[in-house]
Design an enzyme around this catalytic site. Structure first.
Site, short mmCIF file in Angstrom:
data_model
loop_
_atom_site.label_atom_id
_atom_site.label_comp_id
_atom_site.label_asym_id
_atom_site.label_seq_id
_atom_site.Cartn_x
_atom_site.Cartn_y
_atom_site.Cartn_z
N THR A 181 0.85 -1.19 0.00
CA THR A 181 0.00 0.00 0.00
C THR A 181 0.89 1.24 0.00
O THR A 181 1.74 1.38 0.86
CB THR A 181 -0.88 0.03 1.27
N GLY A 182 0.67 2.10 -0.97
CA GLY A 182 1.43 3.35 -1.00
C GLY A 182 2.66 3.28 -1.88
O GLY A 182 3.56 4.09 -1.76
N CYS A 183 2.71 2.28 -2.77
CA CYS A 183 3.77 2.24 -3.77
C CYS A 183 3.27 2.97 -4.99
O CYS A 183 2.28 2.57 -5.59
CB CYS A 183 4.10 0.79 -4.16
N VAL A 184 3.94 4.07 -5.36
CA VAL A 184 3.49 4.78 -6.57
C VAL A 184 4.58 4.75 -7.64
O VAL A 184 5.71 4.41 -7.35
CB VAL A 184 3.10 6.24 -6.28
#
Lengths: 135, 110, 102
Positions: free
Chosen positions: B107-110
């Site tokens: 979650t929160g890998c862009v």
């Protein structure tokens, strides 16, 4: 960085009954990558998101309340909770989970991230934000 | 789409993350690693186990920078850095190690 | 003839529970489910209203929904009873009809 903005995620819904609470938390975690000044506000039924002892085994949904405790790792250090909203619901600060962050400016000491504030102070927090995202 | 372990099939999505987190076993981890061209050793297991503990505690797979920061805190700076972690998992320490650990995509890998 | 009413919204967010109670007949049952379980909490601004209606209608909460939200059954208003899914089914069977307050 000069273009840091103050983002306030405003949470007004209880968890589980609708998807808003979980969606908000996911946006916070994803948005944390942009290194802005992020605060979370819990107002009205939003305060129910932070209650201790949630156990979702019986309803077949994921219990996401432990994830709030990871927010410090994502450099989210301010969770404002409105005192009047708690009191109207028969709750107090003792009913909430503990969330801490490590203060970089104070030898990485662990400090509480949850701050219970009055409605008037919450109004100031809202007015102080550059961007308010509502859930 | 599925992995094969000891004659059992374990479903995974189009990116290789397993569908049902409770299907995970250490044997499955070896199979997923092989599919990723990774040979599991003590160092890689240390990261995979760390991720599983992180998920157990917080119910999320951490983003890569959060993973590296947390590894640095618990295992020291010689392991908690980009170079070390990308040597172990060349296609992204969070993405690849989470896959092997049987966790969802971080979650929160862009 | 009696009715089982179900309420699935928080009483602090919508008027569903209060409206339900205002329409329920003596002998009816009100089962609070999902976010509706917050209506069973004691020590809130609604407790007095709930106490009053509790004299004529039976009040229930769905226990798995209560546990999911971290609410100890000890916090429930006196007279509000927890039921599991089987108890939910029993309530449906016991009443002549079921009415949902969405």
């Amino acid at each position: 960085m000069s273009d840091v903005k103050k983002f306030l995620y405003l949470n007004r819904r209880a968890p589980y009954g609708t998807i808003y609470a979980l969606e908000s938390l996911e946006v916070v975690l994803i948005g944390a990558a942009f290194e802005q000044d992020v605060s979370l506000a819990f107002v009205d039924d939003g305060v129910f998101q932070l209650t201790k002892g949630q156990n979702t085994d019986g309803i077949g949904m994921k219990n996401f309340s432990p994830t709030f405790r990871a927010l410090g790792d994502y450099d989210v250090q301010k969770l404002f909770v409105e005192r009047e909203s708690l009191e109207e619901r028969g709750l107090s600060e003792d009913d909430l989970i503990e969330v801490v962050y490590e203060d970089e400016d104070d030898d990485w000491e662990e400090k509480p991230a949850i701050r219970v504030i009055s409605r008037a102070e919450m109004a100031d927090v809202m007015a102080d934000a550059d961007v308010v995202l509502s859930f | 789409m599925a992995y094969e372990v000891n004659g059992q099939t374990v479903e995974h999505d189009e990116e290789g993350y397993i569908t049902n987190l409770s299907d995970w076993t250490p044997e499955l981890a070896e199979v997923i690693a092989k599919a990723e061209d990774i040979e599991m050793d003590d160092e890689r297991w240390e990261v995979v186990n760390f991720l599983r503990e992180y998920y157990d505690e917080y119910q999320i797979a951490p983003a890569v920078r959060v993973l590296i920061k947390s590894v640095k805190k618990t295992m020291g700076p010689e392991k908690g850095n980009n170079k070390y972690m990308y040597e172990l998992f060349p296609y992204g320490p969070a993405k690849q190690a989470c896959k092997i650990a049987g966790l969802p995509k971080p979650t929160g890998c862009v | 003839m009696s009715t089982l009413h179900t309420v699935n919204k928080s009483p602090f967010a919508t008027q569903a529970l209060v409206s339900c109670l205002n329409h329920a007949k003596a002998g009816d049952a009100v089962l609070m489910i999902e976010d509706g379980v917050y209506g069973g909490l004691g020590g809130t601004g609604l407790t007095e209203i709930m106490d009053e209606f509790g004299k004529n209608v039976s009040l229930y909460v769905l226990s798995p929904d209560l546990a999911a939200r971290g609410l100890d059954p000890k916090r429930l208003i006196a007279g509000v009873e927890g039921v599991d899914y089987a108890g939910f089914v029993d309530l449906v069977a016991k009443h002549d009809r079921t009415q949902s307050w969405l």
